[in-house]
Design a protein around this motif. Structure first.
Motif, PDB file in Angstrom:
ATOM      1  N   ASP A   1     -28.002  39.550   8.794  1.00 17.47           N
ATOM      2  CA  ASP A   1     -27.961  40.775   7.980  1.00 17.47           C
ATOM      3  C   ASP A   1     -26.810  41.687   8.334  1.00 17.47           C
ATOM      4  OD1 ASP A   1     -30.468  40.578   6.355  1.00 17.47           O
ATOM      5  OD2 ASP A   1     -31.322  40.352   8.359  1.00 17.47           O
TER       6      ASP A   1
ATOM      7  N   THR B   1     -20.973  47.063  20.531  1.00 18.54           N
ATOM      8  CA  THR B   1     -20.929  48.496  20.859  1.00 18.54           C
ATOM      9  C   THR B   1     -20.024  48.688  22.083  1.00 18.54           C
ATOM     10  OG1 THR B   1     -23.140  48.891  19.989  1.00 18.54           O
ATOM     11  CG2 THR B   1     -22.342  50.463  21.627  1.00 18.54           C
TER      12      THR B   1
ATOM     13  N   ASP C   1     -33.531  45.518  22.199  1.00 16.73           N
ATOM     14  CA  ASP C   1     -32.323  45.656  21.378  1.00 16.73           C
ATOM     15  C   ASP C   1     -32.458  44.736  20.172  1.00 16.73           C
ATOM     16  OD1 ASP C   1     -29.779  46.729  20.775  1.00 16.73           O
ATOM     17  OD2 ASP C   1     -28.776  44.967  21.612  1.00 16.73           O
TER      18      ASP C   1
ATOM     19  N   GLY D   1     -30.930  42.775  17.323  1.00 16.19           N
ATOM     20  CA  GLY D   1     -29.608  42.228  17.021  1.00 16.19           C
ATOM     21  C   GLY D   1     -28.750  42.392  18.262  1.00 16.19           C
TER      22      GLY D   1
ATOM     23  N   GLU E   1     -32.007  38.225  18.748  1.00 14.84           N
ATOM     24  CA  GLU E   1     -30.749  37.875  18.095  1.00 14.84           C
ATOM     25  C   GLU E   1     -30.978  36.638  17.221  1.00 14.84           C
ATOM     26  OE1 GLU E   1     -27.405  39.026  17.824  1.00 14.84           O
ATOM     27  OE2 GLU E   1     -27.365  37.234  16.553  1.00 14.84           O
TER      28      GLU E   1
ATOM     29  N   ASP F   1     -35.605  36.592  13.961  1.00 14.68           N
ATOM     30  CA  ASP F   1     -35.204  37.587  12.964  1.00 14.68           C
ATOM     31  C   ASP F   1     -35.822  38.926  13.376  1.00 14.68           C
ATOM     32  OD1 ASP F   1     -34.933  39.234  10.719  1.00 14.68           O
ATOM     33  OD2 ASP F   1     -35.074  37.524   9.362  1.00 14.68           O
ATOM     34  N   LEU F   2     -34.988  39.929  13.481  1.00  9.74           N
ATOM     35  CA  LEU F   2     -35.465  41.236  13.945  1.00  9.74           C
ATOM     36  C   LEU F   2     -36.539  41.826  13.038  1.00  9.74           C
ATOM     37  CD1 LEU F   2     -34.014  43.823  12.212  1.00  9.74           C
ATOM     38  CD2 LEU F   2     -32.017  42.899  13.362  1.00  9.74           C
TER      39      LEU F   2
HETATM   40  C1  LIG Z   1     -23.255  44.967  14.990  1.00  9.99           C
HETATM   41  S1  LIG Z   1     -23.843  43.662  16.056  1.00  9.99           S
HETATM   42  C2  LIG Z   1     -24.515  44.598  17.430  1.00  9.99           C
HETATM   43  C3  LIG Z   1     -24.642  43.762  18.683  1.00  9.99           C
HETATM   44  C4  LIG Z   1     -25.217  44.514  19.903  1.00  9.99           C
HETATM   45  N1  LIG Z   1     -26.507  45.130  19.629  1.00  9.99           N
HETATM   46  C5  LIG Z   1     -24.259  45.584  20.340  1.00  9.99           C
HETATM   47  O1  LIG Z   1     -24.554  46.776  20.103  1.00  9.99           O
HETATM   48  O2  LIG Z   1     -23.204  45.236  20.906  1.00  9.99           O
HETATM   49  C6  LIG Z   1     -25.311  43.151  15.161  1.00  9.99           C
HETATM   50  C7  LIG Z   1     -25.960  41.881  15.711  1.00  9.99           C
HETATM   51  O3  LIG Z   1     -27.147  41.646  14.964  1.00  9.99           O
HETATM   52  C8  LIG Z   1     -27.301  40.243  14.743  1.00  9.99           C
HETATM   53  N2  LIG Z   1     -28.172  40.097  13.561  1.00  9.99           N
HETATM   54  C9  LIG Z   1     -27.851  40.255  12.265  1.00  9.99           C
HETATM   55  N3  LIG Z   1     -28.926  40.112  11.485  1.00  9.99           N
HETATM   56  C10 LIG Z   1     -29.970  39.856  12.316  1.00  9.99           C
HETATM   57  C11 LIG Z   1     -31.362  39.613  12.104  1.00  9.99           C
HETATM   58  N4  LIG Z   1     -31.910  39.634  10.896  1.00  9.99           N
HETATM   59  N5  LIG Z   1     -32.137  39.385  13.183  1.00  9.99           N
HETATM   60  C12 LIG Z   1     -31.604  39.370  14.436  1.00  9.99           C
HETATM   61  N6  LIG Z   1     -30.292  39.577  14.689  1.00  9.99           N
HETATM   62  C13 LIG Z   1     -29.490  39.836  13.643  1.00  9.99           C
HETATM   63  C14 LIG Z   1     -25.877  39.753  14.561  1.00  9.99           C
HETATM   64  O4  LIG Z   1     -25.777  38.373  14.794  1.00  9.99           O
HETATM   65  C15 LIG Z   1     -25.126  40.613  15.581  1.00  9.99           C
HETATM   66  O5  LIG Z   1     -25.069  39.970  16.833  1.00  9.99           O
END
Ligand SMILES: C[S@@+](CC[C@H](N)C(=O)[O-])C[C@H]1O[C@@H](n2cnc3c(N)ncnc32)[C@H](O)[C@@H]1O
Length: 294
Positions: free
Chosen positions: A69, A75, A97, A99, A120, A148-149
């Motif tokens: 998504d 970050t 956390d 994602g 993740e 999936d979150l």
């Molecule tokens: C913008 S990154 C942030 C990564 C980390 N939390 C940080 O702040 O450095 C978003 C993360 O969410 C993951 N992601 C996207 N959709 C997701 C979902 N539905 N469920 C779990 N993870 C997801 C992506 O693969 C990515 O690693």
């Protein structure tokens, strides 16, 4: 059915070569924004790849790569630090956390002696995060699951961190508001619709894009009619904001922060704690008060 808050595996292969149909709005929008190039440069400048490439694990993610998504953009470490500072984490907390990317937020919390867990969707990223936690010596405190979150159980977390998207934050919002009062939710940069943050802070040192940490405290449910020491207290609630009356007087400066409640009525400041259908506290001057929902 919610996935429990423990390691589980979802057999999926989302990577930088994911199909464009799987690419979320953030991916497309982020790439079209001029600022995105700067984010990539800034992220790389902060040693993004240094944490992402762990010896013994060969997966090397690309900043901006597709996720289910949301794309992966890490970050910056000073913002991770600020997010955890705003949430005021202690060893009594459990950080989750959503994602979790390369695991930096979870690992940072674990290094402070706080149990932390990352969810993740991309199994390669989750494996990389585990390798990073191992390398940093915190693999017992920092755990990761591939899931999936939207499908996991959030109820064991006392602090939820995220760097997702405004639309995703709003989709999560009803679930977040059902968590126990006092649970802290912290987002890198993105808001939560009309649920305004209780606190926010922008990092100016070592960050050039996506530098604001926003923190919400899940408010207790205080709306309704209460009997308060022989008077009727009527409260209307919108997130952490309250309005209403005590007897025939309107209340003012009324607010919830988790279970903490405060309001002024008839020139008297009341502070207390909400505990289900009961509240009690102290009024200015030291007199105690209590109330029960009727
Ligand atoms: C913008 S990154 C942030 C990564 C980390 N939390 C940080 O702040 O450095 C978003 C993360 O969410 C993951 N992601 C996207 N959709 C997701 C979902 N539905 N469920 C779990 N993870 C997801 C992506 O693969 C990515 O690693």
């Amino acid at each position: 059915m919610p996935v429990p808050f423990v390691t589980s595996s979802v057999t999926l292969s989302v990577s930088s070569s994911a199909k464009s149909s799987a690419m979320p709005a953030f991916h497309r929008r982020a790439r079209s924004r001029p600022a995105f190039a700067a984010v990539l440069v800034a992220a790389l400048a902060f040693g993004t790849t240094a944490l992402a490439q762990s010896p013994g694990y060969s997966y090397t993610p690309d900043v901006g790569q597709a996720g289910k998504d949301v794309v992966w953009v890490p970050t910056p470490q000073p913002v991770v630090d600020k997010m955890l500072e705003l949430a005021n984490i202690t060893p009594k907390d459990t950080v989750l956390d959503l994602g979790s990317g390369d695991g930096r937020t979870v690992i940072t919390a674990a290094k402070r002696g706080v149990k932390a867990h990352g969810v993740e969707y991309n199994p390669d990223m989750a494996a990389l995060a585990r390798a990073n936690a191992e390398k940093e010596g915190v693999s017992k405190m920092a755990t990761f699951q591939t899931a999936d979150l939207f499908e996991i159980d959030l109820s064991q977390a006392t602090v939820i961190t995220m760097f997702l998207l405004p639309t995703i934050n709003e989709r999560l919002r009803p679930k977040l508001l059902e968590l126990p009062a006092g649970t802290r939710v912290v987002s890198n940069s993105f808001p939560m619709g009309d649920w305004k943050p209780d606190r926010s802070e922008t990092v100016s040192q070592g960050c050039s894009n996506y530098c604001t940490a926003l923190m919400w405290v899940v408010p207790a449910k205080a709306a309704g009619t209460w009997q308060m020491d022989g008077q009727r207290l009527t409260l209307k609630q919108s997130f952490q904001n309250l309005e209403g009356t005590l007897g025939s007087n309107a209340i003012s400066d009324a607010k919830l922060e988790g279970k903490k409640i405060a309001f002024t009525a008839n020139g008297v400041r009341y502070e207390g704690m909400v505990d289900g259908n009961a509240m009690k506290g102290t009024a200015a001057g030291g007199k105690t008060w209590s109330a029960r929902k009727s």
